[in-house]
Design an enzyme around this catalytic site. Sequence first.
Site, PDB file in Angstrom:
ATOM      1  N   LYS A 459       0.819  -1.213   0.000  1.00 35.76           N
ATOM      2  CA  LYS A 459       0.000   0.000   0.000  1.00 35.76           C
ATOM      3  C   LYS A 459       0.857   1.269   0.000  1.00 35.76           C
ATOM      4  O   LYS A 459       2.052   1.238   0.319  1.00 35.76           O
ATOM      5  CB  LYS A 459      -0.951  -0.032   1.199  1.00 35.76           C
ATOM      6  N   PHE A 506     -16.791   0.294   5.315  1.00 37.37           N
ATOM      7  CA  PHE A 506     -15.410   0.760   5.453  1.00 37.37           C
ATOM      8  C   PHE A 506     -14.678   0.879   4.117  1.00 37.37           C
ATOM      9  O   PHE A 506     -13.482   1.194   4.080  1.00 37.37           O
ATOM     10  CB  PHE A 506     -14.621  -0.189   6.373  1.00 37.37           C
ATOM     11  N   ARG A 534      -0.668 -15.249   2.477  1.00 36.58           N
ATOM     12  CA  ARG A 534      -1.531 -14.817   3.577  1.00 36.58           C
ATOM     13  C   ARG A 534      -0.854 -15.103   4.924  1.00 36.58           C
ATOM     14  O   ARG A 534      -0.955 -14.314   5.867  1.00 36.58           O
ATOM     15  CB  ARG A 534      -2.894 -15.495   3.490  1.00 36.58           C
ATOM     16  N   THR A 540      -5.029  -9.356   9.831  1.00 38.92           N
ATOM     17  CA  THR A 540      -5.400  -8.069   9.245  1.00 38.92           C
ATOM     18  C   THR A 540      -5.064  -6.896  10.163  1.00 38.92           C
ATOM     19  O   THR A 540      -4.581  -5.853   9.710  1.00 38.92           O
ATOM     20  CB  THR A 540      -6.911  -8.062   8.929  1.00 38.92           C
ATOM     21  N   ARG A 554       2.766  -7.557   8.460  1.00 39.55           N
ATOM     22  CA  ARG A 554       1.867  -6.584   9.086  1.00 39.55           C
ATOM     23  C   ARG A 554       2.285  -6.283  10.523  1.00 39.55           C
ATOM     24  O   ARG A 554       2.134  -5.149  10.984  1.00 39.55           O
ATOM     25  CB  ARG A 554       0.431  -7.109   9.030  1.00 39.55           C
ATOM     26  N   ASN A 564      -2.540  -1.365   6.932  1.00 44.05           N
ATOM     27  CA  ASN A 564      -1.826  -2.567   7.384  1.00 44.05           C
ATOM     28  C   ASN A 564      -0.772  -3.027   6.377  1.00 44.05           C
ATOM     29  O   ASN A 564      -0.403  -4.190   6.337  1.00 44.05           O
ATOM     30  CB  ASN A 564      -2.805  -3.690   7.715  1.00 44.05           C
ATOM     31  N   HIS A 567      -1.733  -6.389   1.158  1.00 40.03           N
ATOM     32  CA  HIS A 567      -3.015  -7.061   0.888  1.00 40.03           C
ATOM     33  C   HIS A 567      -2.725  -8.261   0.002  1.00 40.03           C
ATOM     34  O   HIS A 567      -1.717  -8.313  -0.708  1.00 40.03           O
ATOM     35  CB  HIS A 567      -3.975  -6.089   0.179  1.00 40.03           C
TER      36      HIS A 567
END
Length: 594
Positions: A459, A506, A534, A540, A554, A564, A567
């Site tokens: 991100k 959200f 993952r 998360t 994370r 976080n 993704h």
Amino acid sequence: MAGKKREVQLQTVINNQSLWDEMLQNKGLTVIDVYQGWCGPCKAIQALFRKLRNELNEEEILHFVVAEADNIVSLQPFRDKCEPVFLFSLNGKIIAKIQGANAPLISKKVTSLINDEKKIAAGEMVRPQYHEILLVDTESADAGEGLSEGAQEQYSIAIIKPDAVLTRKVSEIKEKITKAGFIIEAEDKKVFTEDQVMDFYSHIADQPDFEEFMSFMTSGLSYILVVSQGSEQEPPKEVTEPEPDTEATEPTKDQSKPEVDITSEEFKKKKRDSLQEILERQNISQFCDVEDDATLVTKFLDTFFPDFKTLKSMKLQKTVALLRPDLFQERKEEVLDIIGDEGFKILEQRQIVLSKGEARTLCKAYEDEEYFEKIIENMTSGPSLALILLRDKAVQHWKELLGPGTVEEANTNFPMSLCAKFAMESLPINQLYGSDSLETAERDMQQFFPLESTLALIKPHATEEQQEEILRIIQEAGFDITQHKKILLTPELASVIYFKITGKDFYDDVLQVLSEGPSVVLALTKWNAVSAWRHLMGPTDPEEARMLAPDTIRARFGISVSKNIVHGSSNTYEATEVIGKIFEEFVPDNSEEN
């Protein structure tokens, strides 16, 4: 006088073997300027050492010395050389060497090693297995140490640019390079940083479109190839000698005498240049830059292939090993200990219950034996453990450890083999399996560890340093970064990636985070990629991740649930759909869609 005193304090003088041996007791990194008595230390680099000493501020683990080659036995190979040489000693082991006063390369090496030492001391990373380099005369033909700084002119660096990677032209380019007689000695995939583009393309930095070029080169993956000429390559046409049965004649007035008296250096230069010529003739030179300059080749190797010399002397291979059900249940740990003791690295492992069809294929060598059906029954009775092993000459070494296929032969002729050691009454055959060739190993890997792709997103709030660290973590976890794109995710593009939550309350918060700057979108490929990514990301909520999985991405870099840091796709179907839309020409390797 003050300036002179400062220089003495900056670099300790080593001028005999006793002081050299004492210097090797230094804790941390020692940078050694090897000099000749008649010319003295390299003055040009001392300003850099002062700068590094002040910026890094690590006097306990960073030392600078000057060592006179004439009076130190260990430095005998460097005597009577006019070019500066810098050695890097880490806790008493010489692990790197740079020839020439290459300030950017020296600075990068020192900074990298010191930063690693800090992380090691803080428990943030495990100490790498550095390979000690031998202090030999690099100009001697008998040195026998593979690649040396003085011999790097025989290599070229080929950079396959991001647009070729994105449009999947890499295989075509590599095939044309090898078909032309060249050998790809090593390759890696990297996203260039701006500093690296500036460093490696400094010769075109003054061109008006350089900023645009830098943006392009940092926008996605590039392939970096180390290319050698190859012993089979034909010489250039200009120096081809006449056929033996052709009668030599005097040239006529209208003919010029053919040029055949060409030096070996000129011949090598022609061969080096021919890689660029090949790419131009194939109309693919716009997708691939070639670098032959020895200094820049050295930079690339030191930056992207620091273990190239060691790896080139080895024949690293992957092979597949399998522990049959009874052995897996009863003596797995013993087998794994032997695998580790024999120098194998386990890249992947999984439990798998074979179908009868898979068992019959795997045990085809025994199909004419009367006990064949008993083998199939045993092989399908419970889980087996499949492994991908990596080692120098892995296929042959694992085969030699296993021994013959039957217990009877092993007990008679190979009592020290694993077949004899782990024999059980349940089976008359070897309780362990190994691929018998590189081709079989490739087939076995595809069968037991089918490749899968997943989408990963870094991100916008990740800093450049965090992005680089996350990419390093991804590669160390065994993922192949098959696509990379740095883009601003518009609401339209965001809805492709986050299609499952576009109606949630959200979702606006997600869009707000993504609008803060460009994101890094990746296609990651390995066996079980979706689940593995993952797991590597972690929970998360970063706070929860720090409690339950502190080593995850994370936990280390996340700020909040919305920020976080990363993704990933939830399942293979989602990964296939999203990767296909974000990277339009990329077809993911997802063989298990649901």
